[in-house]
Design a protein around this motif. Structure first.
Motif, PDB file in Angstrom:
ATOM      1  N   ILE A  41      48.757  40.998  33.540  1.00  0.00           N
ATOM      2  CA  ILE A  41      47.973  41.003  32.300  1.00  0.00           C
ATOM      3  C   ILE A  41      46.914  39.901  32.338  1.00  0.00           C
ATOM      4  O   ILE A  41      45.741  40.142  32.021  1.00  0.00           O
ATOM      5  N   ASP A  42      47.309  38.704  32.729  1.00  0.00           N
ATOM      6  CA  ASP A  42      46.351  37.598  32.818  1.00  0.00           C
ATOM      7  C   ASP A  42      45.189  37.956  33.738  1.00  0.00           C
ATOM      8  O   ASP A  42      44.019  37.759  33.395  1.00  0.00           O
ATOM      9  N   GLN A  43      45.515  38.496  34.915  1.00  0.00           N
ATOM     10  CA  GLN A  43      44.479  38.847  35.892  1.00  0.00           C
ATOM     11  C   GLN A  43      43.604  39.999  35.379  1.00  0.00           C
ATOM     12  O   GLN A  43      42.380  39.960  35.491  1.00  0.00           O
ATOM     13  N   ALA A  44      44.225  41.019  34.815  1.00  0.00           N
ATOM     14  CA  ALA A  44      43.478  42.184  34.335  1.00  0.00           C
ATOM     15  C   ALA A  44      42.532  41.802  33.200  1.00  0.00           C
ATOM     16  O   ALA A  44      41.390  42.277  33.146  1.00  0.00           O
ATOM     17  N   LEU A  45      42.992  40.964  32.293  1.00  0.00           N
ATOM     18  CA  LEU A  45      42.130  40.527  31.186  1.00  0.00           C
ATOM     19  C   LEU A  45      40.977  39.674  31.709  1.00  0.00           C
ATOM     20  O   LEU A  45      39.840  39.816  31.263  1.00  0.00           O
ATOM     21  N   LYS A  46      41.277  38.825  32.663  1.00  0.00           N
ATOM     22  CA  LYS A  46      40.249  37.976  33.267  1.00  0.00           C
ATOM     23  C   LYS A  46      39.174  38.830  33.940  1.00  0.00           C
ATOM     24  O   LYS A  46      37.988  38.527  33.866  1.00  0.00           O
ATOM     25  N   GLU A  47      39.605  39.919  34.585  1.00  0.00           N
ATOM     26  CA  GLU A  47      38.678  40.803  35.289  1.00  0.00           C
ATOM     27  C   GLU A  47      38.035  41.845  34.373  1.00  0.00           C
ATOM     28  O   GLU A  47      37.212  42.631  34.816  1.00  0.00           O
ATOM     29  N   GLY A  48      38.434  41.874  33.107  1.00  0.00           N
ATOM     30  CA  GLY A  48      37.827  42.791  32.148  1.00  0.00           C
ATOM     31  C   GLY A  48      38.285  44.236  32.239  1.00  0.00           C
ATOM     32  O   GLY A  48      37.542  45.145  31.877  1.00  0.00           O
ATOM     33  N   HIS A  49      39.514  44.442  32.699  1.00  0.00           N
ATOM     34  CA  HIS A  49      40.037  45.815  32.772  1.00  0.00           C
ATOM     35  C   HIS A  49      40.155  46.403  31.367  1.00  0.00           C
ATOM     36  O   HIS A  49      40.417  45.691  30.401  1.00  0.00           O
TER      37      HIS A  49
END
Length: 112
Positions: free
Chosen positions: A11-19
């Motif tokens: 979740i942290d990575q996906a939000l950071k990448e704008g998924h």
């Protein structure tokens, strides 16, 4: 070496990448076989989503689940044409064969 899926790191990575929310939910559903309440809470608290956005999306798509499910999914058509061909009987037989209790939709081992 495959590491176990960590939904919180994802979740942290996906939000950071704008998924998009839909792709995040799809990945979590794919890995965990359902969307736990804690994940919904985390998406709400960390992301730009309201509870209603998240719940609308989860409830719109019938493949999303909010309670634990089996690893494998068996689908039985229960539409009118299938009903005429005894789809309910087939569905009942699957549940009986897999020891799925009447009020449940997943077997005790969470395989089906």
């Amino acid at each position: 070496m495959n590491r176990p899926f960590d939904p919180h790191k994802y979740i942290d990575q996906a939000l950071k990448e704008g998924h998009h929310l839909l792709s995040i939910l799809n990945k979590i559903q794919d890995k965990l076989h359902y969307i736990p309440r804690e994940i919904i809470d985390e998406l709400y608290s960390k992301g730009p989503y309201s509870y209603s956005n998240i719940h609308e999306l989860i409830s719109f798509y019938s493949g999303f689940r909010v309670k634990p499910a089996g690893k494998y999914r068996i689908q039985v058509c229960i539409g009118t044409a299938c009903h005429v061909k005894n789809a309910q009987g087939l569905f009942r037989d699957f549940k009986k064969h897999l020891d799925i209790m009447p009020q449940e939709d997943t077997d005790p081992e969470r395989l089906f």
